[in-house]
Design a protein around this motif. Structure first.
Motif, mmCIF file in Angstrom:
data_model
loop_
_atom_site.group_PDB
_atom_site.id
_atom_site.type_symbol
_atom_site.label_atom_id
_atom_site.label_comp_id
_atom_site.label_asym_id
_atom_site.label_seq_id
_atom_site.Cartn_x
_atom_site.Cartn_y
_atom_site.Cartn_z
ATOM 1 N N ASN A 11 -34.624 42.360 -24.881
ATOM 2 C CA ASN A 11 -33.478 43.589 -24.626
ATOM 3 C C ASN A 11 -32.297 42.688 -23.446
ATOM 4 N N ALA B 117 -37.188 57.230 -18.164
ATOM 5 C CA ALA B 117 -37.361 58.444 -18.921
ATOM 6 C C ALA B 117 -37.729 59.271 -17.852
ATOM 7 N N ALA B 118 -38.075 60.106 -17.811
ATOM 8 C CA ALA B 118 -39.456 61.056 -17.756
ATOM 9 C C ALA B 118 -40.453 61.322 -18.237
ATOM 10 N N ALA B 119 -41.227 61.047 -17.489
ATOM 11 C CA ALA B 119 -43.182 60.818 -18.119
ATOM 12 C C ALA B 119 -42.772 59.519 -18.904
ATOM 13 N N THR B 120 -42.388 58.750 -18.828
ATOM 14 C CA THR B 120 -42.180 57.232 -20.659
ATOM 15 C C THR B 120 -42.357 56.386 -19.768
ATOM 16 N N THR B 121 -43.032 55.691 -20.189
ATOM 17 C CA THR B 121 -43.391 54.228 -19.757
ATOM 18 C C THR B 121 -42.252 53.259 -21.249
ATOM 19 N N VAL B 122 -41.733 52.293 -20.361
ATOM 20 C CA VAL B 122 -40.856 51.429 -20.963
ATOM 21 C C VAL B 122 -41.283 49.834 -20.954
ATOM 22 N N ILE B 123 -41.518 49.795 -22.530
ATOM 23 C CA ILE B 123 -42.464 47.965 -22.771
ATOM 24 C C ILE B 123 -41.436 46.839 -22.467
ATOM 25 N N GLU C 275 -32.169 53.612 -17.135
ATOM 26 C CA GLU C 275 -32.750 54.189 -16.625
ATOM 27 C C GLU C 275 -34.508 54.079 -17.215
ATOM 28 N N ARG D 141 -48.592 41.886 -21.584
ATOM 29 C CA ARG D 141 -47.941 43.548 -21.564
ATOM 30 C C ARG D 141 -47.501 43.925 -20.160
ATOM 31 N N ALA E 228 -38.257 64.396 -14.419
ATOM 32 C CA ALA E 228 -36.639 63.450 -13.708
ATOM 33 C C ALA E 228 -36.962 61.891 -14.224
ATOM 34 N N ALA E 229 -35.733 61.726 -14.937
ATOM 35 C CA ALA E 229 -35.086 60.470 -15.361
ATOM 36 C C ALA E 229 -35.290 59.834 -13.819
ATOM 37 N N GLU F 274 -43.191 52.134 -15.412
ATOM 38 C CA GLU F 274 -43.850 53.723 -16.293
ATOM 39 C C GLU F 274 -43.335 54.728 -15.004
#
Lengths: 80, 216
Positions: free
Chosen positions: B63, B80-86, B78, B190, B200-201, B194
């Motif tokens: 990206n 996001a809530a409960a989100t893991t960004v690779i 941002e 990797r 909440a984000a 997280e």
């Protein structure tokens, strides 16, 4: 919702301290999320659609609206 | 692609010698006159003669929104809530020469966790454990598989893998942290971020700056 997730997304077993997660891509970026969290959120939705899921969090506090929109665009869930 | 001899390229302490995957630290490349290579605007790939080849990465996939050649600069507005960004996931053999994480705007430091995994020869992800997190009930196991600005702050700013370079103690606004040392990832690695907050984000400008040297 769990059945849909497990059938439509790649599932990573036990990735969250033993809990399963699922993978998806939005705008070229990869994401992982616990299946349980999404299922608990969607449990009170009127239907499994982008519109109904977004209605549960109208202010988009969680930041998931763009995920639901992307899943609708990808044909994973209906838009409305 | 210009081919330059090893001695012309490497600025390295004695005893010197060819590039080796087991000797990854002297990775900064210099030209015959001592000028740094890989920091110019044009794409640059450098091959060393013989079978040992080093390549200075220019534009890495991902990206990427801006940045100088050889750097992969990702901006995430941002998480996001409960989100893991690779953030980065590669199976290419690389030396991670430098890796910086920067974030701004107020958020709860403990909501953010960063996981770093090295791949083994079979492609499996092996997390880098936090020193001091040994699990007595699980021989060889660790309780913590993540790093966070909160844990770094509480540990005095340094762990076995990361160093909190600077942070704003007022309302947890900004922080800069970096990987302590270059790391050789022979089978790739990797890096993920997280947000453990499930409702909440994290509204944060999260920037990752990685400089990799590809091994091939």
């Amino acid at each position: 919702m769990e059945e849909l997730i497990r059938s439509k997304f790649t599932v990573l077993q036990g990735i969250y301290d033993g809990e399963d997660g699922f993978c998806f891509v939005v705008d070229g970026v990869g994401y992982i999320m616990p299946i349980r969290v999404m299922c608990e959120y969607a449990a009170s939705a009127a239907s499994i659609s982008a519109l109904a899921l977004k209605a549960l969090d109208p202010e988009d506090t969680r930041g998931w609206h763009r995920f639901f929109d992307a899943w609708a665009d990808q044909g994973v869930i209906p838009a409305a | 692609m210009a081919v330059i001899t090893v001695r012309q390229l490497l600025h390295r302490p004695a005893p010197g010698g060819p590039i080796s995957a087991n000797d990854p630290l002297p990775v900064r490349l210099y030209g015959p006159n001592g000028q740094p290579i890989g920091l110019q605007d044009d794409a640059l790939k450098v091959a060393l003669s013989g079978s040992k080849v080093a390549r200075v990465a220019t534009q890495l996939p991902g990206n990427t929104t801006s940045g100088s050649p050889g750097r992969n600069v990702n901006f995430i507005n941002e998480i996001a809530a409960a989100t893991t960004v690779i953030i980065r996931d590669t199976t290419s053999p690389v030396i991670i020469e430098s890796l910086y994480l920067l974030h701004g705007r107020a958020f709860t430091f403990s909501d953010l966790r960063v996981h770093f995994y090295l791949r083994d020869s079979s492609g499996n992800l092996r997390f880098v454990p936090v020193f001091g997190s040994d699990d007595p009930s699980n021989d060889g196991g660790f309780t913590n598989q993540y790093f966070s600005p909160e844990s770094l702050k509480n540990a005095g700013g340094k762990s076995n893998l990361w160093e909190l370079v600077a942070w704003n103690v007022d309302n947890h606004r900004q922080a800069i942290w970096r990987m302590l040392t270059p790391i050789t990832a022979l089978h790739g690695y990797r890096l993920v971020a997280e947000n453990v907050n499930q409702s909440a984000a994290i509204m944060v400008r999260f920037q990752v700056d990685i400089r990799e040297v590809l091994l091939s």
